[in-house]
Design a protein around this motif. Structure first.
Motif, PDB file in Angstrom:
ATOM      1  N   ALA A  85       0.833  -1.206   0.000  1.00  0.00           N
ATOM      2  CA  ALA A  85       0.000   0.000   0.000  1.00  0.00           C
ATOM      3  C   ALA A  85       0.865   1.253   0.000  1.00  0.00           C
ATOM      4  CB  ALA A  85      -0.937  -0.011   1.208  1.00  0.00           C
ATOM      5  N   SER A  86       2.025   1.187   0.648  1.00  0.00           N
ATOM      6  CA  SER A  86       2.951   2.323   0.660  1.00  0.00           C
ATOM      7  C   SER A  86       3.415   2.650  -0.756  1.00  0.00           C
ATOM      8  CB  SER A  86       4.162   1.998   1.542  1.00  0.00           C
ATOM      9  OG  SER A  86       5.165   2.975   1.383  1.00  0.00           O
ATOM     10  N   GLY A  87       3.793   1.621  -1.498  1.00  0.00           N
ATOM     11  CA  GLY A  87       4.242   1.837  -2.870  1.00  0.00           C
ATOM     12  C   GLY A  87       3.144   2.325  -3.780  1.00  0.00           C
ATOM     13  N   LEU A  88       1.933   1.862  -3.536  1.00  0.00           N
ATOM     14  CA  LEU A  88       0.804   2.253  -4.387  1.00  0.00           C
ATOM     15  C   LEU A  88       0.210   3.594  -3.950  1.00  0.00           C
ATOM     16  CD1 LEU A  88      -1.227   1.641  -6.647  1.00  0.00           C
ATOM     17  CD2 LEU A  88      -2.584   0.410  -4.969  1.00  0.00           C
ATOM     18  N   ILE A 174       6.027  -0.696  -8.441  1.00  0.00           N
ATOM     19  CA  ILE A 174       6.750  -1.892  -7.992  1.00  0.00           C
ATOM     20  C   ILE A 174       8.074  -1.503  -7.339  1.00  0.00           C
ATOM     21  CG2 ILE A 174       7.941  -3.981  -8.799  1.00  0.00           C
ATOM     22  CD1 ILE A 174       5.570  -4.206 -10.889  1.00  0.00           C
ATOM     23  N   GLY A 175       8.778  -0.545  -7.927  1.00  0.00           N
ATOM     24  CA  GLY A 175      10.023  -0.071  -7.332  1.00  0.00           C
ATOM     25  C   GLY A 175       9.804   0.531  -5.960  1.00  0.00           C
ATOM     26  N   SER A 176       8.723   1.288  -5.808  1.00  0.00           N
ATOM     27  CA  SER A 176       8.402   1.880  -4.507  1.00  0.00           C
ATOM     28  C   SER A 176       8.069   0.806  -3.483  1.00  0.00           C
ATOM     29  CB  SER A 176       7.228   2.858  -4.644  1.00  0.00           C
ATOM     30  OG  SER A 176       7.599   3.942  -5.460  1.00  0.00           O
ATOM     31  N   VAL A 177       7.307  -0.210  -3.900  1.00  0.00           N
ATOM     32  CA  VAL A 177       6.965  -1.321  -3.006  1.00  0.00           C
ATOM     33  C   VAL A 177       8.232  -2.049  -2.581  1.00  0.00           C
ATOM     34  CG1 VAL A 177       5.824  -3.578  -2.838  1.00  0.00           C
ATOM     35  CG2 VAL A 177       4.621  -1.656  -3.890  1.00  0.00           C
ATOM     36  N   GLU A 178       9.076  -2.372  -3.549  1.00  0.00           N
ATOM     37  CA  GLU A 178      10.298  -3.120  -3.226  1.00  0.00           C
ATOM     38  C   GLU A 178      11.214  -2.327  -2.302  1.00  0.00           C
ATOM     39  OE1 GLU A 178      11.671  -4.186  -7.162  1.00  0.00           O
ATOM     40  OE2 GLU A 178      10.463  -6.030  -7.147  1.00  0.00           O
ATOM     41  N   LYS A 179      11.299  -1.026  -2.493  1.00  0.00           N
ATOM     42  CA  LYS A 179      12.097  -0.176  -1.600  1.00  0.00           C
ATOM     43  C   LYS A 179      11.498  -0.210  -0.194  1.00  0.00           C
ATOM     44  CE  LYS A 179      15.249   3.066  -0.909  1.00  0.00           C
ATOM     45  NZ  LYS A 179      16.672   2.908  -1.151  1.00  0.00           N
ATOM     46  N   SER A 180      10.175  -0.151  -0.107  1.00  0.00           N
ATOM     47  CA  SER A 180       9.475  -0.214   1.176  1.00  0.00           C
ATOM     48  C   SER A 180       9.724  -1.548   1.874  1.00  0.00           C
ATOM     49  CB  SER A 180       7.977   0.000   0.957  1.00  0.00           C
ATOM     50  OG  SER A 180       7.267  -0.161   2.139  1.00  0.00           O
TER      51      SER A 180
END
Length: 189
Positions: A85-88, A174-180
């Motif tokens: 949810a953070s990445g999205l 996806i990049g934001s999710v993976e970083k999170s």
């Protein structure tokens, strides 16, 4: 006693779990992990939450009452989903701001005054989001509804598709999710 007078920490944040906070506090206390996005500033945000080990339904209800005035409040079925949810929802405001800026720049390039172009792009984005929320139609159907054969919109859609728009947006989320999630970032494209 740990010396902490905390009846109920309501903790916004990312990458720290409820258990980590509970262990840090050292006493049985209700912790609610929450993640608001920046549009809560204008009462149009998204807040996701997950209750900790010692949260009762009354804590979740209180959290809901506190956050609902700020936008959509959603208790997730698993704490692991907060990173997604953070990445999205957490990162996407930046992506949408960039899209509004790009649309406004195009309007300026074609002759519109800057303030007019920004206002038109922002309002078109707001109205489109409202249609997704309220219509019950799939977003791609709503997009198709705007495209007339041989028209201006399908030309723009063609150019977005040709440039890999959907894949680029998905990569950003996806990049934001993976970083999170704390995954190592690979920048070799």
């Amino acid at each position: 006693s740990s010396g902490i007078n905390a009846e109920w920490p309501l903790r916004p944040g990312n990458m720290t779990t409820n258990k980590q906070i509970e262990d840090m506090i050292g006493i049985d206390v209700a912790v609610m992990r929450t993640l608001p996005n920046t549009p809560v500033r204008v009462r149009a945000g998204v807040i996701v939450a997950y209750p900790g080990t010692h949260c009762a339904p009354s804590h979740t209800e209180l959290c809901s009452k506190l956050f609902q005035p700020l936008g959509l409040f959603s208790v997730l079925p698993s704490e692991d989903l907060i990173n997604i949810a953070s990445g999205l929802a957490g990162s996407s405001p930046a992506f949408l701001f960039m899209m509004v800026d790009a649309m406004a720049d195009a309007g300026v390039r074609m002759g519109l005054p800057r303030k007019v172009a920004e206002s038109l792009a922002a309002k078109a984005t707001e109205g489109s989001a409202k249609m997704v929320i309220e219509s019950g139609e799939h977003p791609i159907q709503l997009a198709n509804n705007v495209c007339s054969p041989g028209g201006t919109t399908i030309e723009g859609v063609y150019r977005l598709n040709r440039a890999g728009f959907k894949g680029t947006v998905m990569d950003a989320v996806i990049g934001s999710v993976e970083k999170s999630q704390g995954k190592p970032m690979n920048y070799n494209y």
